[in-house]
Scaffold this motif. Structure first.
Motif, PDB file in Angstrom:
ATOM      1  N   TYR A   1      53.176  42.651  41.937  1.00 37.60           N
ATOM      2  CA  TYR A   1      53.351  41.208  41.763  1.00 37.60           C
ATOM      3  C   TYR A   1      53.661  40.601  43.117  1.00 37.60           C
ATOM      4  CZ  TYR A   1      53.241  40.954  36.706  1.00 37.60           C
ATOM      5  OH  TYR A   1      52.822  40.974  35.411  1.00 37.60           O
TER       6      TYR A   1
ATOM      7  N   ALA B   1      50.584  48.038  39.410  1.00 37.72           N
ATOM      8  CA  ALA B   1      50.403  46.627  39.059  1.00 37.72           C
ATOM      9  C   ALA B   1      51.379  45.764  39.848  1.00 37.72           C
ATOM     10  CB  ALA B   1      50.602  46.427  37.561  1.00 37.72           C
TER      11      ALA B   1
ATOM     12  N   ARG C   1      53.058  36.065  40.545  1.00 33.98           N
ATOM     13  CA  ARG C   1      51.782  36.313  39.870  1.00 33.98           C
ATOM     14  C   ARG C   1      51.377  37.772  40.077  1.00 33.98           C
ATOM     15  NH1 ARG C   1      47.863  32.461  43.254  1.00 33.98           N
ATOM     16  NH2 ARG C   1      49.553  31.115  42.706  1.00 33.98           N
TER      17      ARG C   1
ATOM     18  N   HIS D   1      49.734  32.412  36.277  1.00 33.67           N
ATOM     19  CA  HIS D   1      48.648  33.329  35.920  1.00 33.67           C
ATOM     20  C   HIS D   1      47.317  32.760  36.253  1.00 33.67           C
ATOM     21  CE1 HIS D   1      48.568  30.980  32.149  1.00 33.67           C
ATOM     22  NE2 HIS D   1      49.862  31.040  32.280  1.00 33.67           N
TER      23      HIS D   1
ATOM     24  N   ASP E   1      45.767  40.977  42.331  1.00 34.81           N
ATOM     25  CA  ASP E   1      44.488  41.670  42.234  1.00 34.81           C
ATOM     26  C   ASP E   1      44.341  42.462  43.523  1.00 34.81           C
ATOM     27  OD1 ASP E   1      41.894  42.560  41.963  1.00 34.81           O
ATOM     28  OD2 ASP E   1      40.999  40.571  42.233  1.00 34.81           O
ATOM     29  N   LYS E   2      44.571  43.754  43.454  1.00 29.98           N
ATOM     30  CA  LYS E   2      44.589  44.582  44.660  1.00 29.98           C
ATOM     31  C   LYS E   2      43.268  44.542  45.421  1.00 29.98           C
ATOM     32  CE  LYS E   2      46.688  48.569  44.241  1.00 29.98           C
ATOM     33  NZ  LYS E   2      47.324  49.795  43.761  1.00 29.98           N
ATOM     34  N   ALA E   3      42.175  44.301  44.741  1.00 29.47           N
ATOM     35  CA  ALA E   3      40.867  44.233  45.400  1.00 29.47           C
ATOM     36  C   ALA E   3      40.776  43.040  46.351  1.00 29.47           C
ATOM     37  CB  ALA E   3      39.763  44.158  44.364  1.00 29.47           C
ATOM     38  N   SER E   4      41.586  42.010  46.122  1.00 28.63           N
ATOM     39  CA  SER E   4      41.527  40.811  46.963  1.00 28.63           C
ATOM     40  C   SER E   4      42.437  40.899  48.192  1.00 28.63           C
ATOM     41  CB  SER E   4      41.911  39.579  46.139  1.00 28.63           C
ATOM     42  OG  SER E   4      43.283  39.631  45.802  1.00 28.63           O
TER      43      SER E   4
ATOM     44  N   LYS F   1      46.205  46.794  50.955  1.00 29.47           N
ATOM     45  CA  LYS F   1      45.684  47.730  49.950  1.00 29.47           C
ATOM     46  C   LYS F   1      46.299  49.106  50.170  1.00 29.47           C
ATOM     47  CE  LYS F   1      41.200  45.575  49.265  1.00 29.47           C
ATOM     48  NZ  LYS F   1      39.774  45.682  49.526  1.00 29.47           N
TER      49      LYS F   1
END
Length: 58
Positions: free
Chosen positions: A24, A22, A2, A58, A5-8, A14
């Motif tokens: 995965y 991007a 998947r 996804h 989401d780098k913020a998570s 990070k």
């Protein structure tokens, strides 16, 4: 697999993925994250090399 989401991500991940636009993630069948890689193509290659069946989530 998947998109990540780098913020998570935790702060150390990070920092480690800062240069990847991007990333995965590759997950075990039970949902545990096994790896974060540069792109979707590499995620599929990694899964196949480790006898996993690649499936995009996804």
């Amino acid at each position: 697999m998947r998109a990540v989401d780098k913020a998570s991500l935790p702060d150390e991940l990070k920092d480690a993925t800062a240069d990847i636009p991007a990333p995965y993630s590759v997950h075990a069948p039970n949902g545990d994250r096994l790896a974060i890689v540069r792109d979707r193509k590499l995620a599929f290659i990694l899964a196949r090399q480790n006898d996993l069946t690649p499936v995009y989530v996804h």
